[in-house]
Design a protein around this motif. Structure first.
Motif, PDB file in Angstrom:
ATOM      1  N   ALA A  34       0.852  -1.189   0.000  1.00 23.80           N
ATOM      2  CA  ALA A  34       0.000   0.000   0.000  1.00 23.80           C
ATOM      3  C   ALA A  34       0.894   1.247   0.000  1.00 23.80           C
ATOM      4  O   ALA A  34       2.080   1.168   0.337  1.00 23.80           O
ATOM      5  N   PRO A  35       0.362   2.405  -0.381  1.00 24.08           N
ATOM      6  CA  PRO A  35       1.172   3.628  -0.337  1.00 24.08           C
ATOM      7  C   PRO A  35       1.771   3.834   1.055  1.00 24.08           C
ATOM      8  O   PRO A  35       1.075   3.746   2.070  1.00 24.08           O
ATOM      9  N   HIS A  36       3.063   4.093   1.095  1.00 27.05           N
ATOM     10  CA  HIS A  36       3.761   4.236   2.374  1.00 27.05           C
ATOM     11  C   HIS A  36       5.054   4.999   2.116  1.00 27.05           C
ATOM     12  O   HIS A  36       5.422   5.290   0.973  1.00 27.05           O
ATOM     13  N   SER A  37       5.757   5.310   3.184  1.00 27.34           N
ATOM     14  CA  SER A  37       7.075   5.936   3.072  1.00 27.34           C
ATOM     15  C   SER A  37       7.949   5.418   4.200  1.00 27.34           C
ATOM     16  O   SER A  37       7.460   4.825   5.169  1.00 27.34           O
ATOM     17  N   LYS A  54       4.662   2.748  -7.862  1.00 23.77           N
ATOM     18  CA  LYS A  54       4.127   4.074  -8.158  1.00 23.77           C
ATOM     19  C   LYS A  54       4.736   5.084  -7.197  1.00 23.77           C
ATOM     20  O   LYS A  54       4.754   4.882  -5.985  1.00 23.77           O
ATOM     21  N   SER A  55       5.251   6.146  -7.756  1.00 25.10           N
ATOM     22  CA  SER A  55       5.843   7.218  -6.959  1.00 25.10           C
ATOM     23  C   SER A  55       5.854   8.486  -7.793  1.00 25.10           C
ATOM     24  O   SER A  55       5.957   8.432  -9.030  1.00 25.10           O
ATOM     25  N   PRO A  75       6.764   9.068  -0.497  1.00 20.66           N
ATOM     26  CA  PRO A  75       5.701   8.056  -0.610  1.00 20.66           C
ATOM     27  C   PRO A  75       5.845   7.227  -1.886  1.00 20.66           C
ATOM     28  O   PRO A  75       6.225   7.735  -2.938  1.00 20.66           O
ATOM     29  N   HIS A  76       5.522   5.938  -1.767  1.00 22.21           N
ATOM     30  CA  HIS A  76       5.523   5.046  -2.922  1.00 22.21           C
ATOM     31  C   HIS A  76       4.705   3.810  -2.594  1.00 22.21           C
ATOM     32  O   HIS A  76       4.419   3.519  -1.428  1.00 22.21           O
ATOM     33  N   SER A  77       4.297   3.084  -3.631  1.00 26.20           N
ATOM     34  CA  SER A  77       3.554   1.836  -3.451  1.00 26.20           C
ATOM     35  C   SER A  77       4.062   0.831  -4.466  1.00 26.20           C
ATOM     36  O   SER A  77       4.804   1.185  -5.397  1.00 26.20           O
TER      37      SER A  77
END
Length: 276
Positions: A34-37, A54-55, A75-77
């Motif tokens: 999931a989107p996170h950092s 995705k970023s 952030p990226h996923s």
């Protein structure tokens, strides 16, 4: 027919020799991020298969030809996407590790990257080699050398704003002094920091100077000194295990690995061949 998920595992550990450095080996067939950092600086390299990530509002591929780099708090996923498998290795550097790296490289500011993916075959191989050496955990000198060489090359080639890495030294006397220290103390647990400090260089400057003056990296040169010492000991009838430790190798298997890599035979084969 449903696919049996046989590869969905990960292993994560902290490197005790570099505060703030952690490593991950992941082998996924179904996992999606999931989107996170991360508060850490992240470098990831794929060993097999691939995924999509995705970023910065765009989607790209994480395959064997791509090195992934994420700045802290970026952030990226990720998702499996086109591939049925994604096996990759990741490096995570939090603030203490970043500060250690900056000091060793002679950086006056922390590097920043405006892209997340780089198609750089040399760097991909360098970071894979670094991660595998860290995974083995048997050679601190080689670990530190590969850490500085790989991150130094990454920053020189791809960081934004051309961060000022300390220039390489061009002093034959300094190189000769370091070689002398290595010859005298090859059996000790030497470090790049210690050798560099002895001649007033950062570890990164030392690596560049040594490669230029000898054609070898400091670790390769030190390994050759240790191999010669081990051969001398073996010629006196010392056991292989004792010769390895007396020469400065971590253990007998380390001596055997380097011996075969350099000479094409094992220490035991050498002993047997010279016994007559």
């Amino acid at each position: 027919m449903a696919r049996t998920d046989l590869r969905n595992s990960s292993r994560y550990w902290h490197d005790p020799r570099v505060p703030g450095l952690s490593c991950l080996v992941a082998d996924f067939t179904s996992h999606d991020y999931a989107p996170h950092s991360h508060e850490a600086f992240v470098v990831a390299v794929t060993e097999a298969g691939g995924a999509e990530f995705k970023s910065r509002g765009r989607t790209d591929e994480a395959g064997t030809s791509t090195l992934l780099v994420f700045n802290p708090d970026e952030p990226h996923s990720g998702r499996m996407g086109w591939s049925p498998r994604w096996r990759y290795r990741g490096l995570y550097l939090t603030r203490p590790a970043i500060e250690t790296l900056n000091a060793a490289l002679g950086l006056d500011a922390t590097a920043y990257f405006c892209r997340n993916s780089f198609h750089d075959a040399d760097l991909i191989e360098a970071f894979l080699g670094l991660h595998r050496i860290l995974d083995d955990g048997n050679d601190p000198f080689e670990e530190r050398e590969l850490l500085l060489r790989s991150f130094g090359a990454l920053i020189r080639r791809h960081a934004a704003g051309e961060p000022r890495l300390s220039p390489p030294a061009r002093d034959a006397q300094r190189a000769a002094r370091v070689r002398e220290i290595m010859r005298e103390r090859h059996a000790e647990e030497l470090t790049l920091e210690e050798l560099g400090a002895a001649v007033g260089l950062t570890p990164f400057q030392l690596i560049a100077l040594f490669k230029r003056s000898t054609g070898l990296t400091p670790h390769a040169y030190l390994t050759q000194l240790r191999l010669k010492a081990a051969i001398t000991a073996l010629g006196r009838g010392t056991s292989i295990a004792a010769a390895a430790l007396d020469a400065g190798f971590y253990d007998q298997s380390a001596l055997t690995r380097h011996f075969k890599r350099s000479y094409g035979i094992t220490p035991l084969q050498w002993v047997q061949a010279t016994a007559g």
